[in-house]
Design a protein around this motif. Sequence first.
Motif, PDB file in Angstrom:
ATOM      1  N   LYS A 132     -36.307 -43.140  -2.470  1.00  0.00           N
ATOM      2  CA  LYS A 132     -37.115 -43.547  -3.320  1.00  0.00           C
ATOM      3  C   LYS A 132     -38.521 -43.740  -2.695  1.00  0.00           C
ATOM      4  N   LEU A 133     -38.434 -44.494  -1.434  1.00  0.00           N
ATOM      5  CA  LEU A 133     -39.651 -44.661  -0.763  1.00  0.00           C
ATOM      6  C   LEU A 133     -40.431 -43.540  -0.456  1.00  0.00           C
ATOM      7  N   LEU A 134     -39.695 -42.345  -0.097  1.00  0.00           N
ATOM      8  CA  LEU A 134     -40.385 -41.214   0.059  1.00  0.00           C
ATOM      9  C   LEU A 134     -41.061 -40.530  -0.904  1.00  0.00           C
ATOM     10  N   PHE A 135     -40.135 -40.723  -2.292  1.00  0.00           N
ATOM     11  CA  PHE A 135     -40.753 -40.251  -3.460  1.00  0.00           C
ATOM     12  C   PHE A 135     -42.221 -40.924  -3.968  1.00  0.00           C
ATOM     13  N   TYR A 136     -41.993 -42.239  -3.998  1.00  0.00           N
ATOM     14  CA  TYR A 136     -43.012 -43.150  -4.249  1.00  0.00           C
ATOM     15  C   TYR A 136     -44.218 -42.622  -3.272  1.00  0.00           C
ATOM     16  N   ALA A 137     -44.293 -42.522  -2.093  1.00  0.00           N
ATOM     17  CA  ALA A 137     -45.191 -42.326  -0.960  1.00  0.00           C
ATOM     18  C   ALA A 137     -46.066 -40.941  -1.497  1.00  0.00           C
ATOM     19  N   ASP A 138     -45.183 -40.048  -1.546  1.00  0.00           N
ATOM     20  CA  ASP A 138     -45.550 -38.606  -1.925  1.00  0.00           C
ATOM     21  C   ASP A 138     -46.375 -38.593  -3.293  1.00  0.00           C
ATOM     22  N   PHE A 139     -45.628 -39.226  -4.276  1.00  0.00           N
ATOM     23  CA  PHE A 139     -46.240 -39.139  -5.653  1.00  0.00           C
ATOM     24  C   PHE A 139     -47.408 -40.015  -5.715  1.00  0.00           C
ATOM     25  N   LEU A 140     -47.524 -41.079  -4.902  1.00  0.00           N
ATOM     26  CA  LEU A 140     -48.743 -42.244  -5.233  1.00  0.00           C
ATOM     27  C   LEU A 140     -49.736 -41.283  -4.621  1.00  0.00           C
ATOM     28  N   MET A 141     -49.608 -40.629  -3.438  1.00  0.00           N
ATOM     29  CA  MET A 141     -50.629 -39.926  -2.892  1.00  0.00           C
ATOM     30  C   MET A 141     -51.067 -38.860  -3.689  1.00  0.00           C
ATOM     31  N   PHE A 142     -50.360 -38.127  -4.426  1.00  0.00           N
ATOM     32  CA  PHE A 142     -50.835 -37.169  -5.518  1.00  0.00           C
ATOM     33  C   PHE A 142     -51.613 -37.795  -6.558  1.00  0.00           C
ATOM     34  N   ARG A 143     -50.983 -38.887  -7.021  1.00  0.00           N
ATOM     35  CA  ARG A 143     -51.876 -39.440  -8.064  1.00  0.00           C
ATOM     36  C   ARG A 143     -53.174 -39.762  -7.934  1.00  0.00           C
ATOM     37  N   GLU A 144     -53.608 -40.196  -6.455  1.00  0.00           N
ATOM     38  CA  GLU A 144     -54.898 -40.426  -6.189  1.00  0.00           C
ATOM     39  C   GLU A 144     -55.831 -39.550  -5.579  1.00  0.00           C
ATOM     40  N   SER A 145     -55.183 -38.276  -5.371  1.00  0.00           N
ATOM     41  CA  SER A 145     -55.916 -37.392  -4.627  1.00  0.00           C
ATOM     42  C   SER A 145     -55.571 -35.794  -5.209  1.00  0.00           C
ATOM     43  N   CYS A 146     -54.202 -35.754  -5.811  1.00  0.00           N
ATOM     44  CA  CYS A 146     -53.873 -34.443  -6.270  1.00  0.00           C
ATOM     45  C   CYS A 146     -53.446 -33.607  -5.039  1.00  0.00           C
ATOM     46  N   PHE A 147     -52.998 -34.143  -3.862  1.00  0.00           N
ATOM     47  CA  PHE A 147     -51.960 -33.600  -2.874  1.00  0.00           C
ATOM     48  C   PHE A 147     -51.010 -34.708  -2.668  1.00  0.00           C
ATOM     49  N   SER A 148     -49.985 -34.039  -2.285  1.00  0.00           N
ATOM     50  CA  SER A 148     -48.848 -34.964  -1.744  1.00  0.00           C
ATOM     51  C   SER A 148     -49.095 -35.208   0.139  1.00  0.00           C
ATOM     52  N   ILE A 149     -48.083 -35.944   0.440  1.00  0.00           N
ATOM     53  CA  ILE A 149     -48.246 -36.119   1.982  1.00  0.00           C
ATOM     54  C   ILE A 149     -47.553 -35.185   2.685  1.00  0.00           C
ATOM     55  N   SER A 150     -46.435 -35.022   2.290  1.00  0.00           N
ATOM     56  CA  SER A 150     -45.211 -34.153   3.294  1.00  0.00           C
ATOM     57  C   SER A 150     -45.254 -32.489   2.551  1.00  0.00           C
ATOM     58  N   GLY A 151     -45.463 -32.437   1.478  1.00  0.00           N
ATOM     59  CA  GLY A 151     -45.289 -31.164   0.695  1.00  0.00           C
ATOM     60  C   GLY A 151     -43.847 -30.930   0.237  1.00  0.00           C
ATOM     61  N   MET A 152     -42.954 -31.925   0.292  1.00  0.00           N
ATOM     62  CA  MET A 152     -41.755 -31.856  -0.028  1.00  0.00           C
ATOM     63  C   MET A 152     -41.460 -31.785  -1.477  1.00  0.00           C
ATOM     64  N   ARG A 153     -40.380 -31.137  -1.944  1.00  0.00           N
ATOM     65  CA  ARG A 153     -39.876 -30.999  -3.332  1.00  0.00           C
ATOM     66  C   ARG A 153     -38.905 -32.099  -3.505  1.00  0.00           C
ATOM     67  N   TYR A 154     -39.071 -32.693  -4.822  1.00  0.00           N
ATOM     68  CA  TYR A 154     -38.211 -33.773  -5.155  1.00  0.00           C
ATOM     69  C   TYR A 154     -37.056 -33.362  -6.491  1.00  0.00           C
ATOM     70  N   LYS A 155     -35.952 -33.778  -6.319  1.00  0.00           N
ATOM     71  CA  LYS A 155     -35.082 -33.409  -7.481  1.00  0.00           C
ATOM     72  C   LYS A 155     -34.456 -34.768  -8.173  1.00  0.00           C
ATOM     73  N   ALA A 156     -34.305 -34.589  -9.321  1.00  0.00           N
ATOM     74  CA  ALA A 156     -33.876 -36.039 -10.040  1.00  0.00           C
ATOM     75  C   ALA A 156     -32.353 -35.567 -10.271  1.00  0.00           C
ATOM     76  N   ILE A 157     -31.685 -36.798  -9.627  1.00  0.00           N
ATOM     77  CA  ILE A 157     -30.213 -36.616  -9.490  1.00  0.00           C
ATOM     78  C   ILE A 157     -29.884 -38.049 -10.092  1.00  0.00           C
ATOM     79  N   SER A 158     -28.432 -38.369 -10.028  1.00  0.00           N
ATOM     80  CA  SER A 158     -28.198 -39.518 -10.939  1.00  0.00           C
ATOM     81  C   SER A 158     -28.634 -40.763 -10.256  1.00  0.00           C
ATOM     82  N   MET A 159     -28.809 -40.900  -9.108  1.00  0.00           N
ATOM     83  CA  MET A 159     -29.445 -42.131  -8.408  1.00  0.00           C
ATOM     84  C   MET A 159     -30.936 -42.300  -8.098  1.00  0.00           C
TER      85      MET A 159
END
Length: 334
Positions: A204-231
Amino acid sequence: MKSPITGKEMILTKERRSVDFRKESFEIVFHCYKCEDSGEQFTTTALDEINTNQVYNQYRAKHNIPFPDEIIGIRKMYGLSAAKMSEILGLGINTYRQYEAGEIPSTANAKLIQMVSDPKVFIEMTELCTTLDDKTKAKYIRKAQELAEERQRTLLDRSLKEYLSGGHAADIYSGYRNPCFEKFTEMVVFFAEKISPFKTKMNKLLFYADFLMFRESCFSISGMRYKAISMGPVPNNFQGLFEYLANRNEVDILMTEFPQGYTGEQFVARKDRPFNASLFTAKELETLEKVAAIFKETSTADIIKLSHSEEAWKKNQKEKSVISYEFAFELHHI
């Protein structure tokens, strides 16, 4: 932001809007402040950048045009200045520097830049360059040959990294970044140092970091893809990614048994493996620090609940889909 008309605070609004660029139309999430009394809309320099970047990113992805970080990386790979790279490619002296600063290359120049990322092509281009003296040519060719040999020696490891990180081109599902395994590794090391989270919280920390960076710049940090699983949201292939990092001694993953009968995997930083901040921009480091500060005391169970209230998870969890970074504009908890 206060309305220049009434002096009252305005509300930040986000609405879908079509924007034309180079005779094409692109749909973006347009950001602006709205004066409730007059109905007029206003933007700031920061909002203009977010709106413009959305258009440029879609155009680059559609036409397979490299992004600025990729353009910079290709040049640095050979240890050249932007002016020298322009010279070898037969471009105007300031052209490559302008591309690095964000100007969009023509389709032909974009292809040329992508081709020269291959050391063999770079050597050919250097040999054909008529403005370089023989000594300089020999120096650049030697560097490229060393790079080609290094690539051959590390082929298996690079192939594994590409498999784990996806090896895909930059698009909306990677936050318009080519996946950077090195940055992802440092993000894991960073959160291990700051928080020592269990695996579910680390995701979740990785998700929030990448997505927060995108929200403020339109670019992620790592370029990783994220999936939505049960957890909640997780990096794609997270199990393999974490196993690789542990096997390479980038971070320790300790097994902890709880009285309830289940086992947890906790990330702990190694004293002989400090976080390398030099890979990140000041804004990226600020984003990592912000995420760590907000969620430092949040339990694993609570951060799961928070992530479950995010549209990024709710709209994708049924099909366990890869999450579009456009959902970054709808984050609730950061």
